[in-house]
Design an enzyme around this catalytic site. Structure first.
Site, PDB file in Angstrom:
ATOM      1  N   SER A  14     -11.991 -11.056  -0.659  1.00 26.93           N
ATOM      2  CA  SER A  14     -11.379 -12.325  -0.206  1.00 26.93           C
ATOM      3  C   SER A  14     -10.069 -12.118   0.544  1.00 26.93           C
ATOM      4  O   SER A  14      -9.633 -12.999   1.285  1.00 26.93           O
ATOM      5  CB  SER A  14     -11.147 -13.247  -1.402  1.00 26.93           C
ATOM      6  OG  SER A  14     -10.217 -12.673  -2.300  1.00 26.93           O
ATOM      7  N   ARG A  15      -9.421 -10.982   0.341  1.00 29.93           N
ATOM      8  CA  ARG A  15      -8.138 -10.758   1.029  1.00 29.93           C
ATOM      9  C   ARG A  15      -7.840  -9.254   1.025  1.00 29.93           C
ATOM     10  O   ARG A  15      -8.611  -8.465   0.458  1.00 29.93           O
ATOM     11  CB  ARG A  15      -7.000 -11.527   0.350  1.00 29.93           C
ATOM     12  CG  ARG A  15      -6.760 -11.135  -1.071  1.00 29.93           C
ATOM     13  CD  ARG A  15      -5.482 -11.761  -1.648  1.00 29.93           C
ATOM     14  NE  ARG A  15      -5.201 -11.175  -2.938  1.00 29.93           N
ATOM     15  CZ  ARG A  15      -5.585 -11.699  -4.095  1.00 29.93           C
ATOM     16  NH1 ARG A  15      -6.244 -12.843  -4.114  1.00 29.93           N
ATOM     17  NH2 ARG A  15      -5.308 -11.082  -5.231  1.00 29.93           N
ATOM     18  N   THR A  34     -19.942  -9.785  -1.239  1.00 28.63           N
ATOM     19  CA  THR A  34     -18.653  -9.558  -1.881  1.00 28.63           C
ATOM     20  C   THR A  34     -18.388 -10.625  -2.933  1.00 28.63           C
ATOM     21  O   THR A  34     -18.999 -11.689  -2.910  1.00 28.63           O
ATOM     22  CB  THR A  34     -17.514  -9.506  -0.834  1.00 28.63           C
ATOM     23  OG1 THR A  34     -16.305  -9.112  -1.490  1.00 28.63           O
ATOM     24  CG2 THR A  34     -17.312 -10.844  -0.139  1.00 28.63           C
ATOM     25  N   SER A 146      -5.700   5.208  -5.559  1.00 28.03           N
ATOM     26  CA  SER A 146      -4.334   5.014  -5.063  1.00 28.03           C
ATOM     27  C   SER A 146      -3.614   6.357  -5.151  1.00 28.03           C
ATOM     28  O   SER A 146      -3.912   7.162  -6.049  1.00 28.03           O
ATOM     29  CB  SER A 146      -3.590   4.004  -5.941  1.00 28.03           C
ATOM     30  OG  SER A 146      -2.195   4.092  -5.697  1.00 28.03           O
ATOM     31  N   TYR A 159      -1.814   1.427 -14.437  1.00 26.05           N
ATOM     32  CA  TYR A 159      -2.539   1.286 -13.166  1.00 26.05           C
ATOM     33  C   TYR A 159      -2.982   2.675 -12.676  1.00 26.05           C
ATOM     34  O   TYR A 159      -4.137   2.878 -12.297  1.00 26.05           O
ATOM     35  CB  TYR A 159      -1.611   0.616 -12.155  1.00 26.05           C
ATOM     36  CG  TYR A 159      -2.131   0.529 -10.742  1.00 26.05           C
ATOM     37  CD1 TYR A 159      -3.084  -0.423 -10.388  1.00 26.05           C
ATOM     38  CD2 TYR A 159      -1.656   1.387  -9.747  1.00 26.05           C
ATOM     39  CE1 TYR A 159      -3.555  -0.518  -9.079  1.00 26.05           C
ATOM     40  CE2 TYR A 159      -2.110   1.302  -8.446  1.00 26.05           C
ATOM     41  CZ  TYR A 159      -3.057   0.344  -8.111  1.00 26.05           C
ATOM     42  OH  TYR A 159      -3.520   0.272  -6.819  1.00 26.05           O
ATOM     43  N   ALA A 160      -2.061   3.648 -12.730  1.00 27.33           N
ATOM     44  CA  ALA A 160      -2.390   5.014 -12.285  1.00 27.33           C
ATOM     45  C   ALA A 160      -3.483   5.621 -13.158  1.00 27.33           C
ATOM     46  O   ALA A 160      -4.354   6.350 -12.660  1.00 27.33           O
ATOM     47  CB  ALA A 160      -1.140   5.895 -12.311  1.00 27.33           C
ATOM     48  N   ALA A 161      -3.471   5.305 -14.457  1.00 25.75           N
ATOM     49  CA  ALA A 161      -4.517   5.831 -15.345  1.00 25.75           C
ATOM     50  C   ALA A 161      -5.884   5.315 -14.914  1.00 25.75           C
ATOM     51  O   ALA A 161      -6.875   6.059 -14.916  1.00 25.75           O
ATOM     52  CB  ALA A 161      -4.235   5.410 -16.796  1.00 25.75           C
ATOM     53  N   LYS A 163      -6.761   4.460 -11.911  1.00 24.02           N
ATOM     54  CA  LYS A 163      -7.134   5.059 -10.619  1.00 24.02           C
ATOM     55  C   LYS A 163      -7.511   6.540 -10.798  1.00 24.02           C
ATOM     56  O   LYS A 163      -8.453   7.029 -10.181  1.00 24.02           O
ATOM     57  CB  LYS A 163      -5.982   4.907  -9.620  1.00 24.02           C
ATOM     58  CG  LYS A 163      -5.687   3.451  -9.264  1.00 24.02           C
ATOM     59  CD  LYS A 163      -6.918   2.751  -8.719  1.00 24.02           C
ATOM     60  CE  LYS A 163      -6.645   1.373  -8.191  1.00 24.02           C
ATOM     61  NZ  LYS A 163      -7.828   0.721  -7.625  1.00 24.02           N
TER      62      LYS A 163
HETATM   63  N1  NAP Z   1      -1.716  -2.708  -1.873  1.00 27.35           N
HETATM   64  C1  NAP Z   1      -1.373  -1.436  -2.110  1.00 27.35           C
HETATM   65  O1  NAP Z   1      -0.225  -1.015  -1.937  1.00 27.35           O
HETATM   66  C2  NAP Z   1      -2.438  -0.468  -2.580  1.00 27.35           C
HETATM   67  C3  NAP Z   1      -2.122   0.892  -2.593  1.00 27.35           C
HETATM   68  C4  NAP Z   1      -3.063   1.806  -3.036  1.00 27.35           C
HETATM   69  C5  NAP Z   1      -4.303   1.360  -3.454  1.00 27.35           C
HETATM   70  N2  NAP Z   1      -4.587   0.035  -3.427  1.00 27.35           N
HETATM   71  C6  NAP Z   1      -5.909  -0.378  -3.898  1.00 27.35           C
HETATM   72  O2  NAP Z   1      -6.587  -1.020  -2.839  1.00 27.35           O
HETATM   73  C7  NAP Z   1      -7.501  -1.981  -3.387  1.00 27.35           C
HETATM   74  C8  NAP Z   1      -7.283  -3.316  -2.724  1.00 27.35           C
HETATM   75  O3  NAP Z   1      -5.952  -3.715  -2.955  1.00 27.35           O
HETATM   76  P1  NAP Z   1      -5.274  -4.885  -2.124  1.00 27.35           P
HETATM   77  O4  NAP Z   1      -3.891  -4.446  -1.853  1.00 27.35           O
HETATM   78  O5  NAP Z   1      -6.152  -5.314  -1.005  1.00 27.35           O
HETATM   79  O6  NAP Z   1      -5.214  -6.036  -3.266  1.00 27.35           O
HETATM   80  P2  NAP Z   1      -5.177  -7.616  -3.125  1.00 27.35           P
HETATM   81  O7  NAP Z   1      -4.639  -8.017  -1.798  1.00 27.35           O
HETATM   82  O8  NAP Z   1      -4.518  -8.109  -4.358  1.00 27.35           O
HETATM   83  O9  NAP Z   1      -6.751  -8.016  -3.159  1.00 27.35           O
HETATM   84  C9  NAP Z   1      -7.500  -7.721  -4.317  1.00 27.35           C
HETATM   85  C10 NAP Z   1      -8.896  -8.301  -4.160  1.00 27.35           C
HETATM   86  O10 NAP Z   1      -9.592  -8.077  -5.388  1.00 27.35           O
HETATM   87  C11 NAP Z   1      -9.955  -9.330  -5.974  1.00 27.35           C
HETATM   88  N3  NAP Z   1      -9.827  -9.254  -7.416  1.00 27.35           N
HETATM   89  C12 NAP Z   1      -8.715  -8.943  -8.127  1.00 27.35           C
HETATM   90  N4  NAP Z   1      -8.970  -9.033  -9.440  1.00 27.35           N
HETATM   91  C13 NAP Z   1     -10.275  -9.399  -9.552  1.00 27.35           C
HETATM   92  C14 NAP Z   1     -11.114  -9.669 -10.657  1.00 27.35           C
HETATM   93  N5  NAP Z   1     -10.675  -9.605 -11.920  1.00 27.35           N
HETATM   94  N6  NAP Z   1     -12.407 -10.019 -10.419  1.00 27.35           N
HETATM   95  C15 NAP Z   1     -12.864 -10.129  -9.153  1.00 27.35           C
HETATM   96  N7  NAP Z   1     -12.106  -9.887  -8.069  1.00 27.35           N
HETATM   97  C16 NAP Z   1     -10.819  -9.536  -8.270  1.00 27.35           C
HETATM   98  C17 NAP Z   1      -8.982 -10.338  -5.367  1.00 27.35           C
HETATM   99  O11 NAP Z   1      -9.496 -11.677  -5.384  1.00 27.35           O
HETATM  100  P3  NAP Z   1      -9.152 -12.699  -6.585  1.00 27.35           P
HETATM  101  O12 NAP Z   1      -7.717 -12.508  -6.949  1.00 27.35           O
HETATM  102  O13 NAP Z   1      -9.491 -14.055  -6.015  1.00 27.35           O
HETATM  103  O14 NAP Z   1     -10.085 -12.347  -7.698  1.00 27.35           O
HETATM  104  C18 NAP Z   1      -8.899  -9.805  -3.946  1.00 27.35           C
HETATM  105  O15 NAP Z   1     -10.045 -10.182  -3.209  1.00 27.35           O
HETATM  106  C19 NAP Z   1      -7.262  -1.974  -4.897  1.00 27.35           C
HETATM  107  O16 NAP Z   1      -8.201  -1.134  -5.534  1.00 27.35           O
HETATM  108  C20 NAP Z   1      -5.882  -1.388  -5.029  1.00 27.35           C
HETATM  109  O17 NAP Z   1      -5.667  -0.790  -6.285  1.00 27.35           O
HETATM  110  C21 NAP Z   1      -3.698  -0.905  -2.990  1.00 27.35           C
END
Ligand code: NAP
Length: 251
Positions: A14-15, A34, A146, A159-161, A163
């Site tokens: 979704s985002r 999705t 991550s 969170y790191a655990a 990942k």
């Molecule tokens: N942003 C960073 O700095 C970063 C860095 C390294 C790795 N990552 C990894 O990259 C991935 C994407 O992160 P992002 O930054 O794009 O995060 P984000 O903008 O918060 O988006 C997370 C997505 O996952 C969905 N989601 C979260 N909890 C959920 C749940 N319980 N059930 C179903 N859907 C869920 C959210 O939708 P809803 O909230 O509507 O459910 C949203 O679509 C993650 O695995 C994150 O750990 C991010």
């Protein structure tokens, strides 16, 4: 013989990164399924620009029965599943000593348990369905990790655990299902400018940028190429790997 359009399941489309990956893979011709807890105008807009090629549901990744039904419905709608991108995650920041049970549970059940169940359901489908073409692989999986899994970061231990757990899961599963024509890899982004990292302080952002050889935080567009590659025929001999995409290594 023409290669049919692949179907890719992406959790959390979704985002943020999930939405960016959905957009890139739709452009290359995939059909996308999705889920997330809520919808978004951006995903609705993407679906309207690709009529009949986006399936979206609302449920929690921690709900194993819903995940199972979602994969089954994707198969009903698109006929098969070719790639699985386990992307949905939550990040509760805070020192371990004061972290609540609820925050610990949420990260373990969504980031690790939810991803594992989703991948299991996709792998079952890869094994059950005929290959798209006689010479095609049975399927591919990318789990989104991550850089903090390998490098550590204060306030992100749980969170790191999750990942680090996902990376170990991917390495083992790659060995388990490789002989059945299924590849499994992880992508480990550095800090990105999405909602997930919105709680980063200005000082932390500046510190990360200072330590990053490429001199900036990442954007979702910096990561999608790695996932596009790992779910493409170009990566046909790549499995069990973690591909770090972080501008060169911020600690
Ligand atoms: N942003 C960073 O700095 C970063 C860095 C390294 C790795 N990552 C990894 O990259 C991935 C994407 O992160 P992002 O930054 O794009 O995060 P984000 O903008 O918060 O988006 C997370 C997505 O996952 C969905 N989601 C979260 N909890 C959920 C749940 N319980 N059930 C179903 N859907 C869920 C959210 O939708 P809803 O909230 O509507 O459910 C949203 O679509 C993650 O695995 C994150 O750990 C991010």
């Amino acid at each position: 013989m023409t290669r049919p359009s692949p179907t890719t399941i992406i959790s959390g489309g979704s985002r943020g990164l999930g939405l960016a990956v959905a957009s890139r893979l739709l452009e290359r011709g995939d059909r996308i399924a999705t889920f997330s807890r809520s919808g978004s105008a951006a995903l609705d807009d993407l679906a309207s620009r690709h009529p009949g090629r986006v399936h979206h549901e609302h449920f929690d990744a921690a709900d194993s029965a819903a995940v199972r039904q979602f994969v089954a419905k994707t198969v009903d709608r698109f006929g098969r599943v070719d790639h699985c991108v386990a992307n949905a995650a939550v990040a509760a920041e805070g020192i371990l000593a004061t972290m609540s049970d609820a925050d610990i549970d949420a990260m373990l059940t969504v980031n690790l348990g939810g991803a594992i169940v989703l991948v299991r359901e996709c792998v079952r489908q890869f094994l059950a369905q005929p290959r798209a073409l006689p010479d095609a692989e049975a399927g591919s999986v990318v789990v989104v990790s991550s850089v903090v899994a390998a490098r550590g970061s204060p306030g992100l231990a749980v969170y790191a655990a999750t990942k680090a757990g996902l990376e170990g899961f991917a390495r083992c599963l790659a060995r388990e299902v490789g002989p059945r024509g299924i590849r499994v890899n992880a992508v480990a982004p550095g800090f990105l400018t999405t909602e997930l990292s919105a709680t980063l302080s200005q000082a932390d952002r500046e510190r990360i940028v200072r330590r990053t050889p490429l001199g900036r935080l990442g954007a979702t567009g910096d990561i999608v190429g790695a996932i596009d590659f790992l779910t493409s025929p170009g990566a046909a001999f790549v499995t069990g790997q973690t591909l770090t995409v972080d501008g060169g290594g911020a600690a």
